[in-house]
Design an enzyme around this catalytic site. Sequence first.
Site, PDB file in Angstrom:
ATOM      1  N   TYR A 116       0.834  -1.206   0.000  1.00 31.87           N
ATOM      2  CA  TYR A 116       0.000   0.000   0.000  1.00 31.87           C
ATOM      3  C   TYR A 116       0.866   1.252   0.000  1.00 31.87           C
ATOM      4  CZ  TYR A 116      -2.725   3.736   2.230  1.00 31.87           C
ATOM      5  OH  TYR A 116      -3.288   4.947   2.547  1.00 31.87           O
TER       6      TYR A 116
HETATM    7  N1  LIG Z   1      -7.484   4.352   6.729  1.00 32.58           N
HETATM    8  C1  LIG Z   1      -6.436   5.053   7.145  1.00 32.58           C
HETATM    9  O1  LIG Z   1      -6.067   5.041   8.342  1.00 32.58           O
HETATM   10  C2  LIG Z   1      -5.696   5.917   6.156  1.00 32.58           C
HETATM   11  C3  LIG Z   1      -4.567   6.612   6.590  1.00 32.58           C
HETATM   12  C4  LIG Z   1      -3.927   7.478   5.700  1.00 32.58           C
HETATM   13  C5  LIG Z   1      -4.414   7.624   4.404  1.00 32.58           C
HETATM   14  N2  LIG Z   1      -5.496   6.935   3.995  1.00 32.58           N
HETATM   15  C6  LIG Z   1      -5.992   7.144   2.618  1.00 32.58           C
HETATM   16  O2  LIG Z   1      -7.243   7.752   2.667  1.00 32.58           O
HETATM   17  C7  LIG Z   1      -8.089   7.171   1.652  1.00 32.58           C
HETATM   18  C8  LIG Z   1      -9.534   7.352   2.059  1.00 32.58           C
HETATM   19  O3  LIG Z   1      -9.792   6.608   3.225  1.00 32.58           O
HETATM   20  P1  LIG Z   1     -11.288   6.140   3.532  1.00 32.58           P
HETATM   21  O4  LIG Z   1     -11.267   5.446   4.824  1.00 32.58           O
HETATM   22  O5  LIG Z   1     -12.218   7.275   3.278  1.00 32.58           O
HETATM   23  O6  LIG Z   1     -11.458   5.076   2.344  1.00 32.58           O
HETATM   24  P2  LIG Z   1     -12.760   4.298   1.838  1.00 32.58           P
HETATM   25  O7  LIG Z   1     -13.932   4.538   2.704  1.00 32.58           O
HETATM   26  O8  LIG Z   1     -12.310   2.897   1.590  1.00 32.58           O
HETATM   27  O9  LIG Z   1     -13.063   5.023   0.432  1.00 32.58           O
HETATM   28  C9  LIG Z   1     -12.351   4.745  -0.706  1.00 32.58           C
HETATM   29  C10 LIG Z   1     -13.302   4.853  -1.889  1.00 32.58           C
HETATM   30  O10 LIG Z   1     -12.572   4.545  -3.087  1.00 32.58           O
HETATM   31  C11 LIG Z   1     -13.438   3.818  -3.922  1.00 32.58           C
HETATM   32  N3  LIG Z   1     -12.800   3.006  -4.941  1.00 32.58           N
HETATM   33  C12 LIG Z   1     -12.148   1.814  -4.778  1.00 32.58           C
HETATM   34  N4  LIG Z   1     -11.779   1.323  -5.974  1.00 32.58           N
HETATM   35  C13 LIG Z   1     -12.224   2.191  -6.914  1.00 32.58           C
HETATM   36  C14 LIG Z   1     -12.185   2.214  -8.330  1.00 32.58           C
HETATM   37  N5  LIG Z   1     -11.604   1.253  -9.032  1.00 32.58           N
HETATM   38  N6  LIG Z   1     -12.732   3.267  -8.983  1.00 32.58           N
HETATM   39  C15 LIG Z   1     -13.333   4.267  -8.292  1.00 32.58           C
HETATM   40  N7  LIG Z   1     -13.417   4.302  -6.943  1.00 32.58           N
HETATM   41  C16 LIG Z   1     -12.875   3.267  -6.262  1.00 32.58           C
HETATM   42  C17 LIG Z   1     -14.188   2.904  -2.962  1.00 32.58           C
HETATM   43  O11 LIG Z   1     -15.341   2.405  -3.607  1.00 32.58           O
HETATM   44  P3  LIG Z   1     -16.076   1.064  -3.091  1.00 32.58           P
HETATM   45  O12 LIG Z   1     -16.901   1.523  -1.932  1.00 32.58           O
HETATM   46  O13 LIG Z   1     -16.869   0.654  -4.271  1.00 32.58           O
HETATM   47  O14 LIG Z   1     -14.989   0.111  -2.717  1.00 32.58           O
HETATM   48  C18 LIG Z   1     -14.475   3.857  -1.811  1.00 32.58           C
HETATM   49  O15 LIG Z   1     -15.690   4.539  -1.995  1.00 32.58           O
HETATM   50  C19 LIG Z   1      -7.611   5.717   1.605  1.00 32.58           C
HETATM   51  O16 LIG Z   1      -7.910   5.093   0.407  1.00 32.58           O
HETATM   52  C20 LIG Z   1      -6.131   5.863   1.814  1.00 32.58           C
HETATM   53  O17 LIG Z   1      -5.487   6.020   0.579  1.00 32.58           O
HETATM   54  C21 LIG Z   1      -6.146   6.086   4.844  1.00 32.58           C
END
Ligand SMILES: NC(=O)c1ccc[n+]([C@@H]2O[C@H](COP(=O)([O-])OP(=O)(O)OC[C@H]3O[C@@H](n4cnc5c(N)ncnc54)[C@H](OP(=O)(O)O)[C@@H]3O)[C@@H](O)[C@H]2O)c1
Length: 215
Positions: free
Chosen positions: A129
């Site tokens: 990741y």
């Molecule tokens: N979690 C952490 O602690 C953390 C820490 C630092 C940074 N981040 C970053 O922050 C981002 C956002 O976090 P979050 O918790 O809000 O993530 P999330 O709820 O998983 O949201 C990610 C979104 O991306 C969409 N997605 C996945 N594959 C896709 C595709 N092929 N085309 C278009 N959209 C797609 C997902 O759709 P589906 O619902 O259809 O899967 C989901 O709606 C993470 O992805 C990561 O890069 C996370």
Amino acid sequence: MRVLVAGAAGNTGKRIVRRLLERGHEVRALARKAEQLPELEDLGAEGCRVDLERDEDARIAGAVRGCEATIFAAGAGPGSGPARKETMDYGGAVKLMQAAGAEGAGRYVLLSSMGVVDPGGAVEEMQPYLIAKAKADVQLQASGLSYTIVRPGRLTDGAGTGRISAAPELARRGEISREDVAETLVECLEVENTRRRTFEILAGSTPIREALEGV
Ligand SMILES: NC(=O)c1ccc[n+]([C@@H]2O[C@H](COP(=O)([O-])OP(=O)(O)OC[C@H]3O[C@@H](n4cnc5c(N)ncnc54)[C@H](OP(=O)(O)O)[C@@H]3O)[C@@H](O)[C@H]2O)c1
């Protein structure tokens, strides 16, 4: 300003959409499944169904067309394996930044992550990741777009405080609420100082705008 939000149906993405609309921006909400669009449209966004891993470049270009800025908050998510880190967190991010460049949507705000500067220092399961995110960051920095790369610590669903710590390197780990991350990403569009900047954010004590003016 008309803003494309990628990952609009996600936990952070929805919060970004709400905040942009509250501030009077027009929002095109990109989500990969048709059933995710009605909720976003009910908020007042224009729904746009695009799968950043599977759809053709022409469809992705169409999603950006007419937008002045992009906020990228999509990601393969914790349940996915290394292959999707490569196709989504890297590949999907690059496809959208290339489309933005080609369509003249010059402003691009990327939700990255703490830890990308040293993926080898993370636990093994996090490394694919962080490597994928690191590659996307490098590509954006070289893209010619007017970028901002925001690297938060661990995301929580806690309440927003409107206050953060922000610096190119914070030299500590920690967490931050998705509410404050969403507010930060939206504020970046309005704070000139964040153009061509890459920085980390955590929960903190400085009002978000002031923190962004100082990065
Ligand atoms: N979690 C952490 O602690 C953390 C820490 C630092 C940074 N981040 C970053 O922050 C981002 C956002 O976090 P979050 O918790 O809000 O993530 P999330 O709820 O998983 O949201 C990610 C979104 O991306 C969409 N997605 C996945 N594959 C896709 C595709 N092929 N085309 C278009 N959209 C797609 C997902 O759709 P589906 O619902 O259809 O899967 C989901 O709606 C993470 O992805 C990561 O890069 C996370």
